[in-house]
Scaffold this active site. Structure first.
Site, PDB file in Angstrom:
ATOM      1  N   GLU A 114       0.828  -1.217   0.000  1.00 17.28           N
ATOM      2  CA  GLU A 114       0.000   0.000   0.000  1.00 17.28           C
ATOM      3  C   GLU A 114       0.860   1.264   0.000  1.00 17.28           C
ATOM      4  OE1 GLU A 114      -2.671  -0.516   3.333  1.00 17.28           O
ATOM      5  OE2 GLU A 114      -3.375  -2.451   2.602  1.00 17.28           O
ATOM      6  N   ASN A 172       2.181  -4.823  -3.352  1.00 20.67           N
ATOM      7  CA  ASN A 172       0.855  -5.326  -2.992  1.00 20.67           C
ATOM      8  C   ASN A 172      -0.034  -4.157  -2.585  1.00 20.67           C
ATOM      9  OD1 ASN A 172      -0.869  -7.649  -2.298  1.00 20.67           O
ATOM     10  ND2 ASN A 172      -0.668  -6.954  -0.172  1.00 20.67           N
ATOM     11  N   HIS A 176      -9.934  -6.815  -1.858  1.00 22.18           N
ATOM     12  CA  HIS A 176     -10.961  -6.488  -0.864  1.00 22.18           C
ATOM     13  C   HIS A 176     -12.107  -5.777  -1.601  1.00 22.18           C
ATOM     14  CE1 HIS A 176      -8.580  -7.684   2.548  1.00 22.18           C
ATOM     15  NE2 HIS A 176      -7.586  -6.909   2.181  1.00 22.18           N
ATOM     16  N   GLU A 214      -5.528 -11.048  -0.881  1.00 24.39           N
ATOM     17  CA  GLU A 214      -6.314 -10.855   0.347  1.00 24.39           C
ATOM     18  C   GLU A 214      -7.813 -10.853   0.049  1.00 24.39           C
ATOM     19  OE1 GLU A 214      -5.018  -7.363   2.525  1.00 24.39           O
ATOM     20  OE2 GLU A 214      -2.905  -7.724   2.063  1.00 24.39           O
ATOM     21  N   ASP A 250     -11.612 -10.850  -0.155  1.00 31.50           N
ATOM     22  CA  ASP A 250     -12.886 -10.995   0.552  1.00 31.50           C
ATOM     23  C   ASP A 250     -13.904 -10.077  -0.120  1.00 31.50           C
ATOM     24  OD1 ASP A 250     -12.120  -8.518   1.694  1.00 31.50           O
ATOM     25  OD2 ASP A 250     -11.669  -9.413   3.648  1.00 31.50           O
TER      26      ASP A 250
HETATM   27  O1  G3I Z   1      -2.021  -4.782  18.686  1.00 30.11           O
HETATM   28  C1  G3I Z   1      -3.034  -5.425  19.434  1.00 30.11           C
HETATM   29  C2  G3I Z   1      -2.486  -6.597  20.179  1.00 30.11           C
HETATM   30  O2  G3I Z   1      -1.464  -6.199  21.026  1.00 30.11           O
HETATM   31  C3  G3I Z   1      -3.589  -7.300  20.956  1.00 30.11           C
HETATM   32  O3  G3I Z   1      -3.114  -8.522  21.439  1.00 30.11           O
HETATM   33  C4  G3I Z   1      -4.782  -7.572  20.070  1.00 30.11           C
HETATM   34  C5  G3I Z   1      -5.925  -8.066  20.894  1.00 30.11           C
HETATM   35  O4  G3I Z   1      -7.065  -8.227  20.111  1.00 30.11           O
HETATM   36  O5  G3I Z   1      -5.164  -6.399  19.362  1.00 30.11           O
HETATM   37  C6  G3I Z   1      -4.103  -5.953  18.556  1.00 30.11           C
HETATM   38  O6  G3I Z   1      -4.439  -5.043  17.543  1.00 30.11           O
HETATM   39  C7  G3I Z   1      -5.128  -5.574  16.417  1.00 30.11           C
HETATM   40  C8  G3I Z   1      -4.190  -5.827  15.244  1.00 30.11           C
HETATM   41  O7  G3I Z   1      -4.895  -6.171  14.094  1.00 30.11           O
HETATM   42  C9  G3I Z   1      -3.142  -6.895  15.543  1.00 30.11           C
HETATM   43  O8  G3I Z   1      -1.906  -6.371  15.388  1.00 30.11           O
HETATM   44  C10 G3I Z   1      -6.198  -4.587  16.048  1.00 30.11           C
HETATM   45  O9  G3I Z   1      -7.156  -4.509  17.104  1.00 30.11           O
HETATM   46  C11 G3I Z   1      -6.848  -4.961  14.745  1.00 30.11           C
HETATM   47  O10 G3I Z   1      -7.752  -3.971  14.377  1.00 30.11           O
HETATM   48  C12 G3I Z   1      -5.788  -5.154  13.681  1.00 30.11           C
HETATM   49  O11 G3I Z   1      -6.487  -5.341  12.475  1.00 30.11           O
HETATM   50  C13 G3I Z   1      -5.783  -5.822  11.333  1.00 30.11           C
HETATM   51  C14 G3I Z   1      -5.595  -4.746  10.293  1.00 30.11           C
HETATM   52  O12 G3I Z   1      -4.981  -5.278   9.127  1.00 30.11           O
HETATM   53  C15 G3I Z   1      -4.732  -3.601  10.807  1.00 30.11           C
HETATM   54  O13 G3I Z   1      -4.534  -2.657   9.815  1.00 30.11           O
HETATM   55  C16 G3I Z   1      -6.614  -6.962  10.749  1.00 30.11           C
HETATM   56  O14 G3I Z   1      -6.650  -8.051  11.673  1.00 30.11           O
HETATM   57  C17 G3I Z   1      -6.028  -7.426   9.418  1.00 30.11           C
HETATM   58  O15 G3I Z   1      -6.938  -8.292   8.773  1.00 30.11           O
HETATM   59  C18 G3I Z   1      -5.796  -6.224   8.502  1.00 30.11           C
HETATM   60  O16 G3I Z   1      -5.179  -6.695   7.335  1.00 30.11           O
HETATM   61  C19 G3I Z   1      -4.928  -5.734   6.295  1.00 30.11           C
HETATM   62  C20 G3I Z   1      -3.693  -6.207   5.539  1.00 30.11           C
HETATM   63  O17 G3I Z   1      -2.615  -6.389   6.407  1.00 30.11           O
HETATM   64  C21 G3I Z   1      -3.321  -5.207   4.433  1.00 30.11           C
HETATM   65  N1  G3I Z   1      -4.440  -4.976   3.544  1.00 30.11           N
HETATM   66  C22 G3I Z   1      -5.701  -4.571   4.216  1.00 30.11           C
HETATM   67  C23 G3I Z   1      -6.078  -5.609   5.280  1.00 30.11           C
HETATM   68  C24 G3I Z   1      -7.409  -5.252   5.924  1.00 30.11           C
HETATM   69  O18 G3I Z   1      -7.332  -4.053   6.633  1.00 30.11           O
END
Ligand code: G3I
Length: 387
Positions: free
Chosen positions: A175, A226, A262, A291, A293
């Site tokens: 990105e 990507n 997405h 990715e 969905d």
């Molecule tokens: O950092 C905390 C962690 O310390 C804690 O243990 C955990 C407890 O639930 O929360 C953690 O934060 C979460 C993080 O993922 C994990 O590092 C956030 O709440 C959560 O919102 C975050 O979301 C991820 C998101 O990227 C962040 O930008 C999603 O799971 C993930 O599916 C999403 O993936 C991205 C791709 O990497 C790039 N392309 C878009 C895609 C969707 O946004």
């Protein structure tokens, strides 16, 4: 042959986890309830060497894994997919939480799961504006470009080196372009991305070196650009196409272009995805859907999708898969996790959901059925990947 497959044949300290299950020598390790010879799985219907993957958050779903007693998610992940992508576990904040601290625990658990299930691993991601640790955000406010380069080089060499031979594709740069709706329009993210910001005078040089460092750390990994909103031919993918040509002309070891996939039923589907893949393939790159969905606007939290929405979702997934099947350079097709309860979508897009290919009880949706049929039609029988 990719190193990650070769590595399955090499005895290691974790030999019981790395013997390929389909070899017949470790049938006792095959989780109950499925067989790698099962013809009704995405992985076994995949033609040529096309990897069919899913994201999974190892910290949440794989830290405890007993091949003899897998969770339902683990069972389906092992049965259906030949590739796994760490949804969060290889991102900066997870793997490099302090300047001198690398934490590979959950990423290593994912690699071990993949080896136990005869799967390959897509690495995600090394240079991104999001999910950077607080120390990067704080330090970057005073970085010179040399400072940023030193931090990024250490990270890439350490992380890619740690997984050398285990990862077949790396999302090196994720990105890195803004969208046309962002302030300033489509251009490199020299504000939001702390590394590109520090090197805003020549961000392309930094991006090129990121690929060089990754290539030196693991020469066999295919190295990707990507992004989302990168399926069809549009202003953003035109910018990527120009960047890819420039990097290749500079001798940068760029070797893949990934469209995240997405999608939302709130918007139309851009049917130029195959043509987009073909133009990147013509540059000599692999392409991938990384990715996938398809989220659906739902009336409220209690009301599921309409039959028409379900059918349209299946058609969108299938259209992305067909574009991949129709382009020989398409090396992997990955869905972004399952089931719906694990999806990132509702938290980010309130009112939208039902985005994955498995219901919360792990029953497959029509999107799964349609994709399975497309894979079966593409090449009947067992894929070469299955040996
Ligand atoms: O950092 C905390 C962690 O310390 C804690 O243990 C955990 C407890 O639930 O929360 C953690 O934060 C979460 C993080 O993922 C994990 O590092 C956030 O709440 C959560 O919102 C975050 O979301 C991820 C998101 O990227 C962040 O930008 C999603 O799971 C993930 O599916 C999403 O993936 C991205 C791709 O990497 C790039 N392309 C878009 C895609 C969707 O946004």
């Amino acid at each position: 042959m990719r190193r990650s497959l070769r590595s399955l044949l090499v005895a290691t300290a974790a030999a019981s986890l790395v013997v390929p299950l389909w070899a017949g020598t470790a049938a006792n390790a095959e989780p109950p309830g499925f067989s790698h010879a099962d013809k009704d799985t995405l992985r076994n219907q995949a033609p040529r060497d096309l990897a069919i993957g899913s994201a999974v958050w190892a910290q949440r779903d794989l830290l405890s894994y007993d091949p003899a007693a897998p969770t339902e998610l683990q069972r389906v992940l092992g049965a259906q997919f030949s590739s796994v992508t760490p949804e969060n576990d290889m991102k900066w904040d997870a793997i490099h939480p302090a300047p001198d601290v690398y934490d590979f625990a959950s990423a290593d658990a994912l690699v071990a799961f993949a080896e136990a299930n005869g799967q390959e691993v897509r690495g995600h991601t090394l240079l991104w504006h999001s999910q950077n640790p607080a120390w990067v955000t704080a330090a970057s406010s005073t970085w010179t470009c040399d400072d940023a380069r030193a931090v990024l080089e250490d990270h890439i060499r350490t992380v890619v080196g740690h997984f050398k031979g285990e990862i077949y594709e790396w999302d090196v740069a994720n990105e890195i372009f803004q969208d046309n709706w962002d302030a300033g329009g489509v251009r490199l993210r020299t504000e939001a991305n702390p590394f590109l910001r520090a090197c805003a005078d020549d961000p392309v040089a930094l991006i090129g070196d990121a690929f060089r460092w990754a290539h030196e750390a693991d020469p066999d990994a295919v190295l990707f650009l990507n992004d989302y909103n990168a399926e069809g031919i549009n202003e953003k993918t035109d910018a990527y196409y120009d960047l890819a040509q420039r990097l290749l002309a500079d001798g940068v070891p760029l070797s893949g272009f990934g469209a995240q996939g997405h999608l939302s039923l709130l918007y139309g589907f851009d049917t130029s995805i195959q043509a987009n893949f073909e133009r990147f393939a013509a540059l000599g790159l692999k392409v991938a859907v990384t990715e996938a969905d398809v989220r659906i606007p739902l009336l409220d939290g209690e009301t599921g999708p309409t039959p028409a929405q379900v059918a349209e979702q299946a058609a969108r997934y299938d259209a992305m898969l067909e574009a991949c099947l129709n382009v020989p350079a398409c090396s992997s097709f990955t869905v972004w996790g399952f089931p719906d309860a694990n999806s990132w979508v509702p938290a980010v897009f309130p009112g939208e959901g039902w985005a994955t290919i498995f219901e919360d009880d792990f029953s497959p949706k029509p999107a799964f059925d349609v994709m399975l049929a497309s894979l079966r039609d593409a090449t009947p029988g067992i894929s070469p990947r299955r040996g």
